[in-house]
Scaffold this motif. Structure first.
Motif, PDB file in Angstrom:
ATOM      1  N   GLU A 100       0.853  -1.184   0.000  1.00 14.55           N
ATOM      2  CA  GLU A 100       0.000   0.000   0.000  1.00 14.55           C
ATOM      3  C   GLU A 100       0.893   1.240   0.000  1.00 14.55           C
ATOM      4  N   PRO A 101       0.301   2.424  -0.269  1.00 18.28           N
ATOM      5  CA  PRO A 101       1.119   3.651  -0.290  1.00 18.28           C
ATOM      6  C   PRO A 101       1.911   3.889   1.000  1.00 18.28           C
ATOM      7  N   ASP A 102       1.477   3.267   2.101  1.00 14.78           N
ATOM      8  CA  ASP A 102       2.242   3.486   3.356  1.00 14.78           C
ATOM      9  C   ASP A 102       3.585   2.749   3.332  1.00 14.78           C
ATOM     10  N   GLY A 103       3.757   1.898   2.317  1.00 14.09           N
ATOM     11  CA  GLY A 103       5.055   1.238   2.164  1.00 14.09           C
ATOM     12  C   GLY A 103       5.278   0.069   3.097  1.00 14.09           C
ATOM     13  N   THR A 146       2.301  -1.914   4.462  1.00 17.40           N
ATOM     14  CA  THR A 146       1.149  -2.836   4.450  1.00 17.40           C
ATOM     15  C   THR A 146       1.057  -3.542   3.099  1.00 17.40           C
ATOM     16  N   ARG A 151      -0.446  -4.924  -0.075  1.00 14.55           N
ATOM     17  CA  ARG A 151      -1.678  -4.636  -0.847  1.00 14.55           C
ATOM     18  C   ARG A 151      -2.125  -5.878  -1.595  1.00 14.55           C
ATOM     19  N   VAL A 173      -6.196   0.118   6.806  1.00 11.85           N
ATOM     20  CA  VAL A 173      -5.269   0.780   5.862  1.00 11.85           C
ATOM     21  C   VAL A 173      -5.419   0.283   4.431  1.00 11.85           C
ATOM     22  N   ASP A 215      -6.179   0.223   0.850  1.00 11.78           N
ATOM     23  CA  ASP A 215      -6.512   1.410   0.056  1.00 11.78           C
ATOM     24  C   ASP A 215      -7.463   1.062  -1.092  1.00 11.78           C
TER      25      ASP A 215
END
Ligand code: 6CS
Ligand code: FE
Length: 269
Positions: A51-54, A56, A58, A105, A107
């Motif tokens: 995910e964008p949080d780097g 988590t 996806r 989280v 996305d």
């Protein structure tokens, strides 16, 4: 035969572009799939996207080729027989993945049509292909269920909004990111939802969701404390093997093994 769809189910699939079959797999099977999915999510590899949080996970791709559990599952009569019926003959797996949609989280997956990616990026010529998804967790209205627009698989003139080269991430990561390379834009979404209610694919873990490669679908962020994992297997007709393309995507996105799948001789559980 166990697993085959009835006529009424086939007509529902053809009309809507999807079919939800609740409680197809039992709790023991779901637990086995969960463990296999988590095992793959724990491996740092190019097949795993974050995910964008780097931090988590996806999605993890190519799971039918990297896990015995998934290699067996794709040959299970409850998945393989409906896929053969819909496609109209022998099939192989073009692509497989676990979309994690993690609690709190996970996305968005913007509105899109899968076939656009396989046609443009993998050289797939016809939509003689079907997605068979397993709800690994229960999907509810609050944990980011897959949303589908009924009948959109049969609508012509849906424009693809493509990211510009500046906007899109390098290469195939923009095909799997929260900011997708090819999406369906608002004008089309308004037109497609004018006479069709968006369908949230909610159901218990172990349910199956079959959906057409042209159906417009997406999913929102997961605002809940519950994961919404889905395993999705893309069964392609062996008469629709993609033509070779320049800079082919990695094997975990566009399978090179096109051997027709043989039915698993399953003991009746
Ligand atoms: O690029 C692909 O193959 C993948 N991307 C999306 C957004 N859906 C189809 C497929 O899983
Ligand atoms: Fe998709």
């Amino acid at each position: 035969m166990r697993g085959e769809l009835a006529e009424a189910q086939l007509s529902q699939y053809s009309a809507n572009g999807f079919l939800l079959i609740t409680e197809a797999l039992d709790a023991g099977e779901v637990e086995e799939i969960k463990a296999a999915a988590e095992g793959l999510c724990a491996i740092d590899s190019p097949a795993r996207t974050m995910e964008p949080d780097g931090v988590t996970v996806r999605a993890v791709h190519g799971c039918h080729a990297t896990s015995d559990v998934f290699a067996e599952l794709v040959r299970d009569p409850r998945l393989l027989l409906p896929a053969r019926q819909i496609v109209g003959g022998d099939v192989y797996i073009h692509q497989s993945k676990v979309n994690a949609k993690r609690a709190l989280v996970g996305d968005v997956w913007q509105w899109h049509q899968d076939f656009v990616f396989w046609q443009r990026e993998d050289g797939m010529r016809e939509p003689a292909v079907v997605n068979v998804a397993v709800l690994v967790d229960e999907a509810t209205v609050v944990n980011g269920p897959l949303l589908l627009i009924p009948g959109s698989h049969r609508k012509d003139g849906i424009d693809t909004v493509a990211l510009t080269s500046e906007e899109s991430e390098k290469g195939w990561s923009s095909h799997l990111a929260a900011d997708l390379e090819y999406t369906v834009g608002s004008p089309d979404l308004r037109r497609l939802t004018a006479n069709a209610d968006i369908f949230p694919a909610v159901g218990p873990a172990g349910s199956l969701l079959l959906f057409d490669s042209r159906i417009v679908h997406g999913s929102g962020v997961n605002m809940s404390p519950l994961d919404r994992r889905m395993a999705i297997f893309t069964y392609n007709s062996i008469s629709n093997i993609p033509v070779p393309v320049e800079s082919a995507r990695p094997e975990f996105l566009s399978a090179r093994n096109v051997e027709p799948l043989k039915l698993l001789e399953k003991l009746d559980r």
